[in-house]
Structure formats: C-alpha cells, structure tokens
Design a protein around this motif. Structure first.
Motif, PDB file in Angstrom:
ATOM      1  N   GLY A 258       0.890  -1.351  -0.049  1.00 49.28           N
ATOM      2  CA  GLY A 258      -0.018   0.072  -0.136  1.00 49.28           C
ATOM      3  C   GLY A 258       0.779   1.371  -0.049  1.00 49.28           C
ATOM      4  O   GLY A 258       2.027   1.253   0.653  1.00 49.28           O
ATOM      5  N   PHE A 259       0.531   2.109  -0.743  1.00 48.08           N
ATOM      6  CA  PHE A 259       1.250   3.469  -0.955  1.00 48.08           C
ATOM      7  C   PHE A 259       0.532   4.552  -0.132  1.00 48.08           C
ATOM      8  O   PHE A 259      -0.623   4.484  -0.188  1.00 48.08           O
ATOM      9  CB  PHE A 259       1.424   3.822  -2.434  1.00 48.08           C
ATOM     10  CG  PHE A 259       2.515   2.487  -3.052  1.00 48.08           C
ATOM     11  CD1 PHE A 259       3.874   2.775  -2.552  1.00 48.08           C
ATOM     12  CD2 PHE A 259       1.985   1.423  -3.662  1.00 48.08           C
ATOM     13  CE1 PHE A 259       4.699   1.777  -3.371  1.00 48.08           C
ATOM     14  CE2 PHE A 259       2.486   0.684  -4.364  1.00 48.08           C
ATOM     15  CZ  PHE A 259       4.228   0.465  -3.900  1.00 48.08           C
ATOM     16  N   ASN A 260       1.295   5.830  -0.243  1.00 50.20           N
ATOM     17  CA  ASN A 260       0.738   6.862   0.511  1.00 50.20           C
ATOM     18  C   ASN A 260      -0.373   7.544  -0.340  1.00 50.20           C
ATOM     19  O   ASN A 260      -0.945   8.564   0.088  1.00 50.20           O
ATOM     20  CB  ASN A 260       1.814   7.833   0.965  1.00 50.20           C
ATOM     21  CG  ASN A 260       2.543   8.261  -0.302  1.00 50.20           C
ATOM     22  OD1 ASN A 260       2.240   8.009  -1.681  1.00 50.20           O
ATOM     23  ND2 ASN A 260       3.840   8.963  -0.014  1.00 50.20           N
ATOM     24  N   ASP A 261      -0.492   7.193  -1.670  1.00 42.74           N
ATOM     25  CA  ASP A 261      -1.824   7.759  -2.377  1.00 42.74           C
ATOM     26  C   ASP A 261      -2.884   6.916  -2.257  1.00 42.74           C
ATOM     27  O   ASP A 261      -4.003   7.125  -2.815  1.00 42.74           O
ATOM     28  CB  ASP A 261      -1.433   7.990  -3.851  1.00 42.74           C
ATOM     29  CG  ASP A 261      -1.064   6.610  -4.629  1.00 42.74           C
ATOM     30  OD1 ASP A 261      -1.058   5.574  -3.958  1.00 42.74           O
ATOM     31  OD2 ASP A 261      -0.678   6.839  -5.800  1.00 42.74           O
ATOM     32  N   GLY A 262      -3.056   5.920  -1.409  1.00 43.55           N
ATOM     33  CA  GLY A 262      -4.020   5.047  -1.211  1.00 43.55           C
ATOM     34  C   GLY A 262      -4.310   3.643  -2.437  1.00 43.55           C
ATOM     35  O   GLY A 262      -5.026   2.857  -1.935  1.00 43.55           O
ATOM     36  N   ALA A 263      -3.195   3.637  -2.952  1.00 45.35           N
ATOM     37  CA  ALA A 263      -3.087   2.445  -4.215  1.00 45.35           C
ATOM     38  C   ALA A 263      -2.662   1.394  -3.234  1.00 45.35           C
ATOM     39  O   ALA A 263      -1.798   1.407  -2.481  1.00 45.35           O
ATOM     40  CB  ALA A 263      -2.250   2.805  -4.977  1.00 45.35           C
TER      41      ALA A 263
END
Length: 389
Positions: A248-253
């Motif tokens: 999971g990444f900080n853009d919600g992806a």
C-alpha cells in the motif's frame, strides 16, 4: 553460462529449482548440490546436472551416496562443514533452501564470496537479519527473496520509492486448520497438520503453515529484508493463495501480486532477475476463479502472529530465540510428545525466560553469537516442552 549451487537440493524448493534448470541446461553450470539424507535423489540430480560435488548433511547416508556416484567423477562429502565449504565454491547464483537455522552458516559463506543468494531459508533473516544484510553489503553480494510473499513484495516495489510505502500485507492460506473450530485444534494430529489445502511443500513447513509459525517468520523477514517498520506490516488470511502480497502506498493505492500457488514463479523470478523469462506455471483464468476472499488473521487461533510482533518490537537476538523454540516445538509435535496447541505455549515460555539474558536486545555481531543464542534457546525450549509432555 552461470555457475549455480543449490543448498537443500532434495527438498521441495530445491527440486523446483532443479526443474527449472533442467529445462535450460545450456544456460547453467551446476557447481554443488547439497541435501539431508536422500542419497538416491541427490545422486540422480548430481549426475543429471553434471555437478562438481554432492554433499549430504547426514554421515549415515554418506556411504550410499559415495557408491551411487562411484566412477562419475563427482566429488562426494558429508557434514555441516562440508555444506558450508560447498557454499564457498565460486558460483554466480546460490539457492539457499535448507530448512531451519542450519541454513544460516552456508548462506553466510555464500555471501562472503560475493555471490547472489536466492534466499528461501526464512530462518536466516529471522535469526540474524542485520548480520546477514551487513555481510551482503560488505562483500558486494546480493540477496534475492524466494518466499512467494517476499518475492511478491519485491516485485511490487520495482521502481517505487520506499518512503511512499504505507503498509505491506502478507497473505496466508490459513493452512490445514483454517476452518476448524478452535476447540478442536488441541486434538489435531501430525497427519492432519501435514496436509496443506493449496501448496505442495515439505512436512515441516506445511505444519508451520497450519500453526501460522511460518507466517510469523515471514512477518519478521519482511521487517529485516525491506527495513519496514513493524507497525506497517500486516497479515491477512486469503484461502485461495492467489494474491501473495500487497503493498500500500501513500496515495491509497494497493499493488497486488497475483499468481498460481507454484513456487517456481518466485524461484524463476530470482533465477532470471533482473529479467523475466518464460516459466512453466499455470496461467490464471480469472473468470473461472470468480472471486478472491480475505479474512482477518485471528491471533487467538494463531498466537504465533502475536509473538512475531513482540519479536519485531524487541529486536536484537530475539528472533533467534523465537526460531529455535519454534523448531524444537515442531520436533516435539512431530514426535508425538506434545499437542498441536502446546507448540505456541512452549515458544512463549522460552521467549519469556530467555528475555532475562543480558544482551538479548543487542543485534548479533557474529555468526557464533547467533548460534550460541540458538543453542541456549533450544535447551530452554526443551525444558518447557518436557513440562507440557
């Protein structure tokens, strides 16, 4: 041609590696094959792959191996030191697939040659993660993950900045007992624990999957290999075993790695890295699959997961204690000396008692220090298991 060594060649990971190598014989020159006590399998593979040396861990099987390889020109040896010496032979790529803490010394020996180490031996990172990574850096070696989950994370992170990672989710099949009523786990037998619903693996890792000790080790591995904070590492039950991990990444992806439950994918990725090459694995029919399901990992059912978080928080040599106690508890369960749910009890008691040792919170600075912690932890675990038995 790349020079290849396979440590643990007779196990399931080793045999899957050999399957891939046999399909491209002109691409690889096999240096060494090692095994436990399966002399017939090791000899057959050594002959087929024209290995320089074949090494068994067990001296009891040495005579049989020597007879089987007589006249072939293939060197024969036995014992832990001989396996470590085989790992020191010049090779470009070395598969570390020996099960348990026994895989750490030859893995370290391989790194000291500056080789690429394809790491399927999860215990190495659990018992000596900082030491292993520092050794690789010192000698210019590379460690590539071969556990399906860590290979999946590794692939999902290609081209991504680590500071953008918010979470890593490791999936678990739930093992043989994922749908059993909790109260029935006390009566689970070795045969029942040895039947995995999805993966074809060796007995020890299959039982570890049923108890989730395997997943507990993988959580610790994730922290050690990727340098990710423990609070960003999660485990989730995924019965289909098709999604191996998600990042999971900080853009919600969420970046998910999806593939069949076939270890040849992760092995092949490490074998061909940084390129991709055709692999003889099934292609998924998503319409036929229809749905992917997930459920929370219950730490009451699987206390190993809770202990993994404690180990990650404590750091130092606590991972060596955890792994040693787990190995001895598994030995006792397989031998019929304790019950299935006695295993986490013995491991928890060992962790509690060993935590009183001075210096346990300090990261290991030598292989000898790790192995001494392992030795003391096994003594402590045996005492705990004797009471339960």
């Amino acid at each position: 041609m790349r020079r290849i060594t396979i440590l643990g060649a007779t196990g399931s990971i080793g045999q899957s590696t050999i399957d891939l190598i046999k399909r491209r014989p002109d691409d690889f020159d096999v240096v060494a094959l090692t095994g436990g006590c399966n002399a017939k399998q090791l000899a057959a593979d050594a002959i087929a792959l024209r290995a320089e040396i074949a090494v068994l861990d067990s001296a009891d099987c040495y005579g049989e191996l020597k007879d089987l390889l007589s006249g072939t020109g293939i060197e024969v040896a036995c014992g832990a030191q001989a396996i470590a010496d085989a790992a020191r032979r010049p090779a470009d790529w070395i598969m570390s697939a020996i099960v348990g803490a026994a895989g750490l010394p030859p893995g370290m020996a391989a790194l000291e040659q500056g080789s690429t180490l394809a790491l399927a031996n999860k215990e190495s990172l659990v018992t000596a993660g900082p030491l292993l990574m520092a050794t690789a850096a010192r000698y210019g070696a590379r460690i590539l993950p071969v556990d399906s989950e860590h290979s999946a994370v590794f692939q999902a992170l290609v081209g991504e900045p680590m500071d953008a990672v918010e979470r890593v989710i490791i999936t678990a099949s739930g093992g043989a007992f994922r749908d059993w009523p909790l109260e029935q786990l006390k009566t689970a037998t070795v045969a029942q624990a040895s039947a995995h619903p999805n993966w074809d693996m060796g007995q020890r890792i299959t039982i570890d999957s049923a108890s989730m000790f395997n997943k507990a080790l993988e959580l610790i591995e994730t922290k050690e290999y990727f340098g990710i904070s423990p609070d960003k590492i999660e485990a989730i039950v995924h019965p289909e075993s098709l999604v191996h991990a998600l990042v999971g990444f900080n853009d919600g992806a969420l970046m998910a790695h999806v593939g069949p439950p076939d270890m040849r994918h992760a092995i092949g990725y490490a074998l061909n890295w940084p390129d991709r090459s055709h692999l003889p694995v099934a292609r998924l029919d998503l319409a036929a699959i229809g749905a992917l399901t997930f459920r929370a990992a219950d730490e009451v059912r699987w206390p190993a997961l809770r202990m993994a978080r404690e180990v990650m928080s404590a750091g130092g040599k606590t991972g060596a204690v955890f792994n040693a106690a787990k190995e001895r508890a598994l030995d006792a369960f397989i031998a019929g000396q304790v019950g299935f749910m006695d295993m986490p009890v013995a491991v928890a008691e060992t962790l509690a008692k060993m935590s009183a040792h001075s210096g346990l919170q300090n990261a290991p600075i030598s292989l000898e220090e790790v192995m001494e912690t392992d030795r003391l932890s096994r003594i402590c675990a045996d005492a705990a298991l004797a009471k339960l038995g």
